[in-house]
Design a protein around this motif. Structure first.
Motif, mmCIF file in Angstrom:
data_model
loop_
_atom_site.group_PDB
_atom_site.id
_atom_site.type_symbol
_atom_site.label_atom_id
_atom_site.label_comp_id
_atom_site.label_asym_id
_atom_site.label_seq_id
_atom_site.Cartn_x
_atom_site.Cartn_y
_atom_site.Cartn_z
ATOM 1 N N GLY A 165 0.800 -1.214 0.000
ATOM 2 C CA GLY A 165 0.000 0.000 0.000
ATOM 3 C C GLY A 165 0.831 1.261 0.000
ATOM 4 O O GLY A 165 0.376 2.319 0.437
ATOM 5 N N SER A 166 2.055 1.163 -0.467
ATOM 6 C CA SER A 166 2.956 2.316 -0.521
ATOM 7 C C SER A 166 3.455 2.481 -1.956
ATOM 8 O O SER A 166 4.238 1.650 -2.438
ATOM 9 C CB SER A 166 4.147 2.104 0.432
ATOM 10 N N TRP A 167 3.006 3.554 -2.592
ATOM 11 C CA TRP A 167 3.288 3.720 -4.010
ATOM 12 C C TRP A 167 4.385 4.745 -4.293
ATOM 13 O O TRP A 167 4.536 5.206 -5.425
ATOM 14 C CB TRP A 167 2.015 4.122 -4.746
ATOM 15 N N ASP A 168 5.148 5.079 -3.297
ATOM 16 C CA ASP A 168 6.250 6.023 -3.520
ATOM 17 C C ASP A 168 7.201 5.463 -4.580
ATOM 18 O O ASP A 168 7.718 4.346 -4.455
ATOM 19 C CB ASP A 168 7.032 6.263 -2.224
ATOM 20 N N GLY A 169 7.444 6.259 -5.605
ATOM 21 C CA GLY A 169 8.360 5.833 -6.664
ATOM 22 C C GLY A 169 7.712 4.959 -7.722
ATOM 23 O O GLY A 169 8.377 4.561 -8.685
ATOM 24 N N ALA A 170 6.429 4.644 -7.559
ATOM 25 C CA ALA A 170 5.739 3.810 -8.557
ATOM 26 C C ALA A 170 4.685 4.646 -9.250
ATOM 27 O O ALA A 170 3.490 4.507 -9.014
ATOM 28 C CB ALA A 170 5.125 2.589 -7.878
ATOM 29 N N ASP A 171 5.134 5.538 -10.109
ATOM 30 C CA ASP A 171 4.201 6.403 -10.831
ATOM 31 C C ASP A 171 3.873 5.798 -12.193
ATOM 32 O O ASP A 171 4.170 4.627 -12.455
ATOM 33 C CB ASP A 171 4.788 7.814 -10.971
ATOM 34 N N GLU A 172 3.274 6.586 -13.067
ATOM 35 C CA GLU A 172 2.863 6.049 -14.373
ATOM 36 C C GLU A 172 4.057 5.583 -15.203
ATOM 37 O O GLU A 172 3.932 4.690 -16.038
ATOM 38 C CB GLU A 172 2.050 7.086 -15.160
ATOM 39 N N GLY A 173 5.222 6.182 -14.959
ATOM 40 C CA GLY A 173 6.417 5.755 -15.688
ATOM 41 C C GLY A 173 6.789 4.310 -15.404
ATOM 42 O O GLY A 173 7.284 3.598 -16.281
ATOM 43 N N VAL A 174 6.571 3.875 -14.172
ATOM 44 C CA VAL A 174 6.880 2.488 -13.814
ATOM 45 C C VAL A 174 5.935 1.529 -14.540
ATOM 46 O O VAL A 174 6.348 0.447 -14.985
ATOM 47 C CB VAL A 174 6.809 2.289 -12.288
ATOM 48 N N PHE A 175 4.685 1.915 -14.656
ATOM 49 C CA PHE A 175 3.750 1.082 -15.421
ATOM 50 C C PHE A 175 4.197 0.991 -16.891
ATOM 51 O O PHE A 175 4.145 -0.082 -17.495
ATOM 52 C CB PHE A 175 2.331 1.655 -15.329
ATOM 53 N N THR A 176 4.651 2.108 -17.440
ATOM 54 C CA THR A 176 5.145 2.108 -18.818
ATOM 55 C C THR A 176 6.351 1.197 -18.953
ATOM 56 O O THR A 176 6.467 0.420 -19.918
ATOM 57 C CB THR A 176 5.526 3.538 -19.247
ATOM 58 N N ALA A 177 7.270 1.282 -17.999
ATOM 59 C CA ALA A 177 8.459 0.430 -18.024
ATOM 60 C C ALA A 177 8.096 -1.046 -17.915
ATOM 61 O O ALA A 177 8.807 -1.916 -18.432
ATOM 62 C CB ALA A 177 9.404 0.820 -16.884
ATOM 63 N N ALA A 178 6.965 -1.344 -17.264
ATOM 64 C CA ALA A 178 6.505 -2.724 -17.130
ATOM 65 C C ALA A 178 5.811 -3.221 -18.391
ATOM 66 O O ALA A 178 5.395 -4.385 -18.466
ATOM 67 C CB ALA A 178 5.561 -2.845 -15.935
ATOM 68 N N GLY A 179 5.677 -2.341 -19.376
ATOM 69 C CA GLY A 179 5.015 -2.734 -20.625
ATOM 70 C C GLY A 179 3.519 -2.573 -20.582
ATOM 71 O O GLY A 179 2.808 -3.082 -21.456
ATOM 72 N N VAL A 180 3.011 -1.851 -19.567
ATOM 73 C CA VAL A 180 1.569 -1.617 -19.417
ATOM 74 C C VAL A 180 1.243 -0.250 -20.009
ATOM 75 O O VAL A 180 1.879 0.755 -19.653
ATOM 76 C CB VAL A 180 1.148 -1.667 -17.941
ATOM 77 N N THR A 181 0.275 -0.202 -20.899
ATOM 78 C CA THR A 181 -0.098 1.048 -21.542
ATOM 79 C C THR A 181 -1.410 1.595 -20.971
ATOM 80 O O THR A 181 -2.194 0.857 -20.375
ATOM 81 C CB THR A 181 -0.269 0.843 -23.060
ATOM 82 N N GLY A 182 -1.629 2.902 -21.155
ATOM 83 C CA GLY A 182 -2.895 3.504 -20.773
ATOM 84 C C GLY A 182 -2.918 4.122 -19.391
ATOM 85 O O GLY A 182 -3.964 4.625 -18.962
ATOM 86 N N VAL A 183 -1.782 4.089 -18.677
ATOM 87 C CA VAL A 183 -1.737 4.707 -17.347
ATOM 88 C C VAL A 183 -1.241 6.142 -17.503
ATOM 89 O O VAL A 183 -0.178 6.384 -18.076
ATOM 90 C CB VAL A 183 -0.818 3.929 -16.392
ATOM 91 N N THR A 184 -2.016 7.080 -17.001
ATOM 92 C CA THR A 184 -1.661 8.499 -17.095
ATOM 93 C C THR A 184 -1.753 9.128 -15.719
ATOM 94 O O THR A 184 -2.217 8.501 -14.748
ATOM 95 C CB THR A 184 -2.615 9.237 -18.051
ATOM 96 N N ALA A 185 -1.334 10.376 -15.647
ATOM 97 C CA ALA A 185 -1.443 11.100 -14.379
ATOM 98 C C ALA A 185 -2.899 11.232 -13.951
ATOM 99 O O ALA A 185 -3.206 11.283 -12.748
ATOM 100 C CB ALA A 185 -0.798 12.476 -14.517
#
Length: 231
Positions: A165-185
């Motif tokens: 439950g701690s998302w520090d450092g896991a912003d939309e860029g991390v989702f992009t790096a994981a190959g997941v698309t469609g995550v925005t601010a």
């Protein structure tokens, strides 16, 4: 009737320092031309020699040499480039965890570090510990391995953040790096909450306590969550 004529003959040779010669202004750096003039007695005007200039005489040996020199220069540069690339690849193969980022950033390799740099510095250090090295022979092989490891690391960060439950450092860029698309601010918070609410299907250590339920979502599962939110 008797006439005295002058016979002019031409001979072409490479210039030497000892033979009498002159360099024609229109031949430039081609062959030297030597003129030999002899007096000749003839009784027939029809025997008068005629001289016709048919064109320049090129130094073929010099032309070939110049072309060979150019080819040699290109080959030499290619050799330098090949050695430089080989040294850059070796640097990656031999890099410590602390040295890896600098080795990957060498412009000679031409790597695409876009997703890699989506990870923060701590995440890149963690990834370095898992990044295999020692046997790469091409920059493309490094790129392929890097892309796979970045995706693995980013997904690990998402699962860890969702579990704790701690998302520090896991912003939309991390989702992009994981190959997941469609995550925005704009939808980031909704995505985070939905991932947290997904079933915890694995077990691991949480806050020092072993055998706790944890998230082990795959890229496809996270993508499905995001797609559902954006539908």
């Amino acid at each position: 009737m008797r006439f005295k004529l002058w016979c002019i003959s031409f001979s072409f040779h490479k210039p030497t320092l000892t033979s009498p010669h002159f360099v024609s202004s229109f031949l430039g750096p081609l062959y030297t031309v030597t003129l030999t003039v002899k007096e000749k007695d003839v009784n027939d005007l029809a025997a008068t020699p005629k001289v016709t200039l048919v064109g320049q005489v090129e130094d073929l040996e010099r032309n070939v040499r110049d072309k060979q020199d150019a080819v040699t220069a290109v080959a030499a540069q290619a050799g330098v480039d090949a050695r430089t690339l080989a040294n850059a690849i070796t640097a990656v193969n031999q890099a410590s965890d602390a040295e890896l980022e600098a080795a990957l950033s060498n412009a000679v390799l031409g790597l695409d570090l876009t997703d890699y740099l989506q990870l923060n510095s701590d995440q890149r250090v963690d990834m370095a510990g898992d990044f295999a090295r020692g046997s790469y022979t091409t920059a493309q092989a490094i790129q392929t391995a890097l892309d796979a490891q970045v995706e693995t690391q980013a997904l690990k960060e998402i699962n860890w953040a969702a579990t704790n439950g701690s998302w520090d450092g896991a912003d939309e860029g991390v989702f992009t790096a994981a190959g997941v698309t469609g995550v925005t601010a704009d939808n980031l918070e909704e995505v985070r909450q939905a991932v947290e609410n997904a079933p915890k299907t694995g077990t691991g250590t949480v806050d020092g306590v072993a055998d706790q339920p944890i998230h082990v979502l795959t890229k496809e599962e996270v993508q499905a969550i995001v797609t559902g939110i954006n539908a």
